[in-house]
Design an enzyme around this catalytic site. Structure first.
Site, short mmCIF file in Angstrom:
data_model
loop_
_atom_site.label_atom_id
_atom_site.label_comp_id
_atom_site.label_asym_id
_atom_site.label_seq_id
_atom_site.Cartn_x
_atom_site.Cartn_y
_atom_site.Cartn_z
N SER A 90 0.79 -1.24 0.00
CA SER A 90 0.00 0.00 0.00
C SER A 90 0.82 1.28 0.00
CB SER A 90 -0.93 0.02 1.21
OG SER A 90 -1.97 -0.88 1.02
N LYS A 93 0.41 3.29 -3.06
CA LYS A 93 -0.81 4.08 -3.32
C LYS A 93 -0.54 5.58 -3.29
CE LYS A 93 -3.81 0.55 -1.17
NZ LYS A 93 -4.43 0.14 0.10
N TYR A 216 -3.21 -2.63 -10.29
CA TYR A 216 -3.04 -2.29 -8.87
C TYR A 216 -2.28 -3.41 -8.14
CZ TYR A 216 -4.44 -2.33 -3.96
OH TYR A 216 -4.41 -2.43 -2.60
N TYR A 268 -4.53 4.02 8.04
CA TYR A 268 -5.91 3.52 8.10
C TYR A 268 -6.60 3.93 9.38
CZ TYR A 268 -3.95 1.17 4.20
OH TYR A 268 -3.32 0.92 3.03
N VAL A 286 1.30 -3.72 3.82
CA VAL A 286 1.27 -5.03 4.50
C VAL A 286 2.53 -5.86 4.24
CG1 VAL A 286 -1.23 -5.26 4.81
CG2 VAL A 286 -0.16 -6.05 2.69
#
Ligand code: DON
Length: 344
Positions: A90, A93, A216, A268, A286
């Site tokens: 992530s 992103k 992705y 998050y 992760v």
């Protein structure tokens, strides 16, 4: 500060300084000492657990622990294992989002996806349902797959070249995909496929959700070490200019918007706790990578695969918090003397 006696006033001042005033390191030796100290303190900490919902991530060595810090003038400070690579997951992103801000306009991302915290897990479907795919952000899976779907290109390969080119520019070297991780996630990403279908159903992904999910997934499998990640963070800390290659990778005026989304949603549902402890825009993955940005001061990264329940690297959070606070990295911290008003 109101005090009953002079002694009480002095005691209160010392206590206040201990909490609020970091020891601001001045020299490269101080920086290296602070990085080494955090490495030594946490190298034997074995809390948390590797992500295993992507089978290949469970096999990564949990002992891997590397720290890198890069300043805008290109100085690199490291400790531990900075050569072993993990998948970026992530953390990627952030950089896709940044370039889509540049290519399509930040407003287009804000309108199509949102820039608010969902308060839900990174792969939440409830968060999509709540506002029909709006009122989220490009750092949760639904928003990130939609961001990837907004990249223009005549073919999947043309879009992919933009993605891998972006990551490589930020890192300052050509990056590549860990094919084992890509394959492992592609075989098990039914939930992300469902998320992309929902974002299509609600009109945020315009077409080809399967292609957006695949790109992705590939983007998440890009292989990086702690130094790469620190350079990516440092490029944001330096206003979009890579401190080693000197390439302007992102227009400087877009950096505040990128950092704002990181501050809001980078860890998050634990983003608030993180901001409370550090004040730093950050992003976890992760794979065990964690980056944080102290604007104008440094970019920092830790690679350590064991994660906490929210999906954030345990040692990463502890080491970065300690290092940044020791270096005065919190952008919200203002030295008292800067507030002193000079009397004429
Ligand atoms: O889509 C996924 O589930 C992964 N490729 C990325 C998730 C992730 O890194 C969440 N971060 N903490």
């Amino acid at each position: 500060m109101k005090c009953l006696t002079q002694l009480k006033c002095l005691t209160a001042a010392v206590a206040f300084a201990a909490v609020a005033a970091p020891l601001v390191a001045q020299t490269p030796e101080d920086y290296q000492r602070v990085v080494n100290a955090a490495y030594e303190r946490y190298k034997n900490l074995h809390e948390g657990k590797n992500a295993d919902y992507i089978p290949a991530l469970a096999k990564v060595d949990s002992n891997l622990f590397g720290i890198a810090l890069v300043t805008p003038d290109g100085r690199v400070y490291t400790a531990g294992d900075i050569n072993s690579e993990v998948s970026i997951q992530s953390v990627s992103k952030v950089f896709t989002m940044a370039k889509v801000f540049e290519w399509s306009g930040a407003k287009a991302v804000e309108d199509n996806i949102g820039v608010d915290a969902t308060g839900q897990a990174f792969n939440s479907i409830v968060a999509i349902e709540q506002y029909k795919g709006k009122e989220m952000n490009p750092l949760v899976n639904a928003g990130a797959i939609t961001t990837t779907s907004m990249i223009q290109g005549a073919s999947a390969d043309e879009i992919w070249q933009k993605i891998i080119g972006t990551m490589s520019d930020f890192a300052g070297r050509p990056l590549s995909v860990n094919e084992e991780v890509y394959k492992s996630e592609a075989e098990t990403n039914q939930r992300n496929q469902a998320i992309a279908q929902l974002m299509l159903a609600y009109g945020h992904i315009k077409d080809n959700p399967a292609r957006a999910t695949d790109l992705y997934t590939r983007q998440c499998a890009i292989s990086v070490n702690a130094r790469d990640l620190a350079l990516m963070a440092a490029t944001l800390a330096a206003g979009g200019r890579n401190p080693l290659t000197n390439k302007q990778v992102l227009r400087a005026e877009l950096v505040p918007e990128v950092l704002a989304v990181m501050a809001t949603a980078g860890l998050y549902d634990d983003s608030g706790k993180w901001l409370f402890a550090t004040g730093l825009p950050a992003k976890s993955g992760v794979g065990g990578g964690l980056i944080a940005v102290s604007p104008g001061k440094f970019g920092i990264a830790v690679v350590s695969p064991p994660l906490d329940a929210a999906g954030n690297s345990v040692r990463g959070q502890k080491a970065i918090t300690e290092i940044s606070n020791a270096l005065g990295g919190n952008p919200y911290f203002v030295q008292n003397r800067a507030l002193a008003i000079k009397k004429q």
